[in-house]
Design a protein around this motif. Sequence first.
Motif, PDB file in Angstrom:
ATOM      1  N   VAL A   1      12.246 -21.621  53.692  1.00 31.26           N
ATOM      2  CA  VAL A   1      12.005 -21.367  52.275  1.00 31.26           C
ATOM      3  C   VAL A   1      13.251 -21.816  51.526  1.00 31.26           C
ATOM      4  N   SER A   2      13.066 -22.708  50.575  1.00 32.51           N
ATOM      5  CA  SER A   2      14.163 -23.224  49.758  1.00 32.51           C
ATOM      6  C   SER A   2      14.400 -22.266  48.594  1.00 32.51           C
ATOM      7  N   ILE A   3      15.616 -21.783  48.474  1.00 31.74           N
ATOM      8  CA  ILE A   3      15.943 -20.815  47.431  1.00 31.74           C
ATOM      9  C   ILE A   3      16.712 -21.517  46.307  1.00 31.74           C
ATOM     10  N   HIS A   4      16.071 -21.588  45.154  1.00 27.40           N
ATOM     11  CA  HIS A   4      16.678 -22.166  43.949  1.00 27.40           C
ATOM     12  C   HIS A   4      16.304 -21.287  42.765  1.00 27.40           C
ATOM     13  N   SER A   5      17.079 -21.363  41.709  1.00 24.06           N
ATOM     14  CA  SER A   5      16.792 -20.522  40.540  1.00 24.06           C
ATOM     15  C   SER A   5      15.822 -21.183  39.561  1.00 24.06           C
ATOM     16  N   TYR A   6      15.709 -22.513  39.564  1.00 21.65           N
ATOM     17  CA  TYR A   6      14.858 -23.163  38.556  1.00 21.65           C
ATOM     18  C   TYR A   6      13.377 -22.794  38.643  1.00 21.65           C
ATOM     19  N   PRO A   7      12.807 -22.422  39.815  1.00 19.14           N
ATOM     20  CA  PRO A   7      11.398 -21.997  39.793  1.00 19.14           C
ATOM     21  C   PRO A   7      11.211 -20.556  39.295  1.00 19.14           C
ATOM     22  N   MET A   8      12.326 -19.843  39.034  1.00 19.69           N
ATOM     23  CA  MET A   8      12.241 -18.464  38.537  1.00 19.69           C
ATOM     24  C   MET A   8      12.147 -18.485  37.018  1.00 19.69           C
ATOM     25  N   LYS A   9      11.152 -17.810  36.489  1.00 23.15           N
ATOM     26  CA  LYS A   9      10.930 -17.778  35.039  1.00 23.15           C
ATOM     27  C   LYS A   9      10.574 -16.369  34.597  1.00 23.15           C
ATOM     28  N   LEU A  10      10.929 -16.050  33.362  1.00 21.90           N
ATOM     29  CA  LEU A  10      10.465 -14.830  32.713  1.00 21.90           C
ATOM     30  C   LEU A  10       9.514 -15.253  31.607  1.00 21.90           C
ATOM     31  N   LYS A  11       8.307 -14.697  31.612  1.00 23.79           N
ATOM     32  CA  LYS A  11       7.339 -15.016  30.568  1.00 23.79           C
ATOM     33  C   LYS A  11       7.126 -13.769  29.730  1.00 23.79           C
ATOM     34  N   ALA A  12       7.372 -13.906  28.411  1.00 27.15           N
ATOM     35  CA  ALA A  12       7.209 -12.802  27.466  1.00 27.15           C
ATOM     36  C   ALA A  12       5.739 -12.674  27.062  1.00 27.15           C
ATOM     37  N   PRO A  13       5.350 -11.502  26.519  1.00 25.91           N
ATOM     38  CA  PRO A  13       3.960 -11.310  26.082  1.00 25.91           C
ATOM     39  C   PRO A  13       3.490 -12.347  25.054  1.00 25.91           C
ATOM     40  N   ASP A  14       4.424 -12.899  24.259  1.00 24.56           N
ATOM     41  CA  ASP A  14       4.044 -13.902  23.259  1.00 24.56           C
ATOM     42  C   ASP A  14       3.919 -15.307  23.852  1.00 24.56           C
ATOM     43  N   GLY A  15       4.104 -15.438  25.179  1.00 20.66           N
ATOM     44  CA  GLY A  15       3.980 -16.732  25.841  1.00 20.66           C
ATOM     45  C   GLY A  15       5.284 -17.489  25.996  1.00 20.66           C
ATOM     46  N   GLN A  16       6.348 -17.028  25.346  1.00 20.64           N
ATOM     47  CA  GLN A  16       7.658 -17.684  25.457  1.00 20.64           C
ATOM     48  C   GLN A  16       8.156 -17.567  26.902  1.00 20.64           C
ATOM     49  N   ILE A  17       8.687 -18.670  27.428  1.00 21.56           N
ATOM     50  CA  ILE A  17       9.177 -18.690  28.807  1.00 21.56           C
ATOM     51  C   ILE A  17      10.687 -18.894  28.797  1.00 21.56           C
TER      52      ILE A  17
ATOM     53  N   THR B   1      10.412  -6.243  25.338  1.00 17.30           N
ATOM     54  CA  THR B   1       9.768  -5.040  25.867  1.00 17.30           C
ATOM     55  C   THR B   1       9.181  -5.225  27.257  1.00 17.30           C
ATOM     56  N   SER B   2       8.785  -6.434  27.614  1.00 18.15           N
ATOM     57  CA  SER B   2       8.232  -6.665  28.948  1.00 18.15           C
ATOM     58  C   SER B   2       8.232  -8.162  29.258  1.00 18.15           C
ATOM     59  N   PHE B   3       8.115  -8.447  30.540  1.00 17.51           N
ATOM     60  CA  PHE B   3       8.064  -9.827  31.016  1.00 17.51           C
ATOM     61  C   PHE B   3       7.249  -9.877  32.297  1.00 17.51           C
ATOM     62  N   VAL B   4       6.831 -11.088  32.630  1.00 15.11           N
ATOM     63  CA  VAL B   4       6.331 -11.361  33.969  1.00 15.11           C
ATOM     64  C   VAL B   4       7.371 -12.271  34.605  1.00 15.11           C
ATOM     65  N   LEU B   5       7.945 -11.821  35.710  1.00 14.09           N
ATOM     66  CA  LEU B   5       8.887 -12.628  36.477  1.00 14.09           C
ATOM     67  C   LEU B   5       8.062 -13.428  37.475  1.00 14.09           C
ATOM     68  N   SER B   6       8.185 -14.747  37.428  1.00 11.49           N
ATOM     69  CA  SER B   6       7.414 -15.578  38.353  1.00 11.49           C
ATOM     70  C   SER B   6       8.334 -16.489  39.152  1.00 11.49           C
ATOM     71  N   PHE B   7       7.928 -16.732  40.373  1.00  6.00           N
ATOM     72  CA  PHE B   7       8.607 -17.684  41.254  1.00  6.00           C
ATOM     73  C   PHE B   7       7.533 -18.657  41.700  1.00  6.00           C
ATOM     74  N   GLU B   8       7.630 -19.891  41.240  1.00  8.44           N
ATOM     75  CA  GLU B   8       6.622 -20.903  41.555  1.00  8.44           C
ATOM     76  C   GLU B   8       7.193 -21.843  42.611  1.00  8.44           C
ATOM     77  N   TYR B   9       7.056 -21.415  43.839  1.00  9.23           N
ATOM     78  CA  TYR B   9       7.643 -22.111  44.973  1.00  9.23           C
ATOM     79  C   TYR B   9       6.728 -23.214  45.489  1.00  9.23           C
ATOM     80  N   MET B  10       7.261 -24.423  45.576  1.00 13.19           N
ATOM     81  CA  MET B  10       6.531 -25.561  46.135  1.00 13.19           C
ATOM     82  C   MET B  10       6.904 -25.653  47.607  1.00 13.19           C
ATOM     83  N   VAL B  11       5.978 -25.299  48.493  1.00 15.32           N
ATOM     84  CA  VAL B  11       6.241 -25.322  49.928  1.00 15.32           C
ATOM     85  C   VAL B  11       6.507 -26.757  50.357  1.00 15.32           C
ATOM     86  N   ASN B  12       5.538 -27.611  50.150  1.00 19.20           N
ATOM     87  CA  ASN B  12       5.664 -29.057  50.346  1.00 19.20           C
ATOM     88  C   ASN B  12       4.400 -29.676  49.752  1.00 19.20           C
ATOM     89  N   PRO B  13       4.375 -30.990  49.551  1.00 18.80           N
ATOM     90  CA  PRO B  13       3.209 -31.603  48.903  1.00 18.80           C
ATOM     91  C   PRO B  13       1.885 -31.364  49.617  1.00 18.80           C
TER      92      PRO B  13
END
Length: 163
Positions: free
Chosen positions: A85-101, A138-150
């Motif tokens: 598993v490749s660990i990088h910070s760029y696939p980590m995102k916080l998404k706000a209720p208004d859609g802002q990432i 007030t809240s977020f969704v923390l997401s990790f969008e990991y690309m295993v391989n193509p």
Amino acid sequence: MTTRTGGRTSLVLAFAILAALLACKKKREPLSFIADPPIAEGKNYTLTVGTARECDVGKKHFAPKPGFVHLGVEVTFEATTEQEVSIHSYPMKLKAPDGQIYGTSLGQCQPEFPVGTYIKKGRRQHGLLTFEIPENSTSFVLSFEYMVNPSVGMDPVAIILKR
């Protein structure tokens, strides 16, 4: 002469009242979030979120813009298979209720999350991922969008952070 002294007294009193009002300005409570649920399982890893708190990155040139703060999100990645598993910070995102990432920040809260590594079964990485977010969040969704391989594709997980 009495008028002049009375005028000065009134002016001094007005400044004292103004200073007292400014000193009484209510300070904002530092942001803090809880993860619900705190654990998300991908195909090859488990992501666990501990605390998520406002923090200071300690470097003036990384200070957040006005109206924003740094949020340190305590994360632990643990590999659950022999697949690296490749660990990088760029696939980590916080998404706000208004859609802002919000992506991770250049300024890092300590202990900084180690990135640019690979882990296999039985190994884990732990630390704080840092995001610059609005101070009234007030809240977020923390997401990790990991690309295993193509050929396998994405292995995403998400965890809700709420106050």
